[in-house]
Design a protein around this motif. Structure first.
Motif, mmCIF file in Angstrom:
data_model
loop_
_atom_site.group_PDB
_atom_site.id
_atom_site.type_symbol
_atom_site.label_atom_id
_atom_site.label_comp_id
_atom_site.label_asym_id
_atom_site.label_seq_id
_atom_site.Cartn_x
_atom_site.Cartn_y
_atom_site.Cartn_z
ATOM 1 N N GLU A 77 67.464 33.096 146.385
ATOM 2 C CA GLU A 77 67.725 31.731 145.930
ATOM 3 C C GLU A 77 66.927 31.378 144.676
ATOM 4 O O GLU A 77 65.724 31.593 144.605
ATOM 5 C CB GLU A 77 67.351 30.769 147.066
ATOM 6 C CG GLU A 77 67.636 29.327 146.782
ATOM 7 C CD GLU A 77 67.292 28.430 147.976
ATOM 8 O OE1 GLU A 77 67.101 27.235 147.740
ATOM 9 O OE2 GLU A 77 67.207 28.942 149.107
ATOM 10 N N GLY A 78 67.633 30.854 143.694
ATOM 11 C CA GLY A 78 66.995 30.354 142.480
ATOM 12 C C GLY A 78 66.561 31.415 141.482
ATOM 13 O O GLY A 78 65.974 31.092 140.453
ATOM 14 N N ALA A 79 66.841 32.683 141.746
ATOM 15 C CA ALA A 79 66.433 33.746 140.827
ATOM 16 C C ALA A 79 67.322 33.741 139.585
ATOM 17 O O ALA A 79 68.475 33.319 139.635
ATOM 18 C CB ALA A 79 66.506 35.102 141.520
ATOM 19 N N LEU A 80 66.770 34.223 138.482
ATOM 20 C CA LEU A 80 67.504 34.304 137.222
ATOM 21 C C LEU A 80 67.501 35.751 136.754
ATOM 22 O O LEU A 80 66.435 36.374 136.688
ATOM 23 C CB LEU A 80 66.836 33.417 136.168
ATOM 24 C CG LEU A 80 67.475 33.440 134.789
ATOM 25 C CD1 LEU A 80 67.480 32.038 134.201
ATOM 26 C CD2 LEU A 80 66.758 34.381 133.861
ATOM 27 N N LYS A 95 62.764 34.998 145.467
ATOM 28 C CA LYS A 95 63.104 33.595 145.223
ATOM 29 C C LYS A 95 62.419 33.101 143.947
ATOM 30 O O LYS A 95 61.223 33.320 143.742
ATOM 31 C CB LYS A 95 62.654 32.768 146.434
ATOM 32 C CG LYS A 95 63.030 31.335 146.378
ATOM 33 C CD LYS A 95 62.620 30.625 147.659
ATOM 34 C CE LYS A 95 62.986 29.152 147.591
ATOM 35 N NZ LYS A 95 62.573 28.457 148.817
ATOM 36 N N ASN A 96 63.197 32.468 143.082
ATOM 37 C CA ASN A 96 62.740 31.887 141.814
ATOM 38 C C ASN A 96 62.138 32.904 140.839
ATOM 39 O O ASN A 96 61.426 32.521 139.916
ATOM 40 C CB ASN A 96 61.749 30.743 142.056
ATOM 41 C CG ASN A 96 62.379 29.623 142.831
ATOM 42 O OD1 ASN A 96 63.512 29.226 142.570
ATOM 43 N ND2 ASN A 96 61.667 29.115 143.827
ATOM 44 N N ALA A 97 62.417 34.180 141.021
ATOM 45 C CA ALA A 97 61.947 35.205 140.090
ATOM 46 C C ALA A 97 62.835 35.216 138.856
ATOM 47 O O ALA A 97 63.978 34.752 138.894
ATOM 48 C CB ALA A 97 61.962 36.574 140.766
ATOM 49 N N LYS A 98 62.307 35.763 137.765
ATOM 50 C CA LYS A 98 63.068 35.880 136.520
ATOM 51 C C LYS A 98 63.035 37.333 136.062
ATOM 52 O O LYS A 98 61.977 37.953 136.042
ATOM 53 C CB LYS A 98 62.467 34.996 135.435
ATOM 54 C CG LYS A 98 62.552 33.521 135.743
ATOM 55 C CD LYS A 98 61.888 32.700 134.659
ATOM 56 C CE LYS A 98 61.905 31.233 135.027
ATOM 57 N NZ LYS A 98 61.147 30.432 134.060
#
Length: 162
Positions: A77-80, A95-98
């Protein structure tokens, strides 16, 4: 839907039709949650057992591919995942990693970090450049890099015998 209900040929025909028109190839068996953002999707490839959770962002040229016997990546979730990044095998993007543009991810990416390069290395944790924390994270990721090097050496050995 069609793939899960064992209408495999129809599912494949449907995905290939849309691949022709959009240049986006998503296997009908891939699990993609609602709210996934695909920006300029040309060249995007998502494999059969890939999992992409809600709020993930994928840019053009991204490959979420398998390695044959092993399964595909999981994007939390929220990864780019930026343009032309390659994530191959049973890798998990936290989660939320780039993931930076054109990165080649060969190890799991913990949550709330940024990775760049070939192979992808951690450069930011929670948006900050904390060298000590980055070093600790990278030490835990070395196993995957060594495993890849061993596979490349084996492949080179076998190809030299041809």
């Amino acid at each position: 839907f069609l793939w899960r209900h064992h209408c495999r040929l129809l599912a494949r025909m449907h995905s290939q039709f849309w691949r022709f028109w959009t240049q986006i190839e998503i296997h009908p068996g891939a699990q993609i949650a609602e709210g996934v953002f695909i920006d300029h999707g040309s060249g995007l490839v998502i494999g059969e057992t890939a999992v992409v959770e809600k709020g993930a962002m994928l840019y053009h040229g991204v490959t979420l591919g398998g390695t044959g016997k092993e399964r595909h990546p999981t994007v939390r979730e929220g990864a780019l995942v930026s343009a032309h990044a390659q994530v191959i095998g049973p890798i998990e993007i936290g989660k939320n990693a780039k993931v930076g543009a054109a990165a080649v991810v060969v190890a799991d990416v913990p949550e709330d970090v940024t990775v760049v390069g070939v192979p992808a290395k951690v450069v930011r944790v929670h948006g900050q450049k904390d060298e000590e924390v980055i070093h600790d994270i990278e030490e835990g990721r070395e196993y995957y890099s060594e495993k890849l090097e061993d596979l490349l050496k084996a492949a080179s050995f076998h190809s030299s015998r041809l």
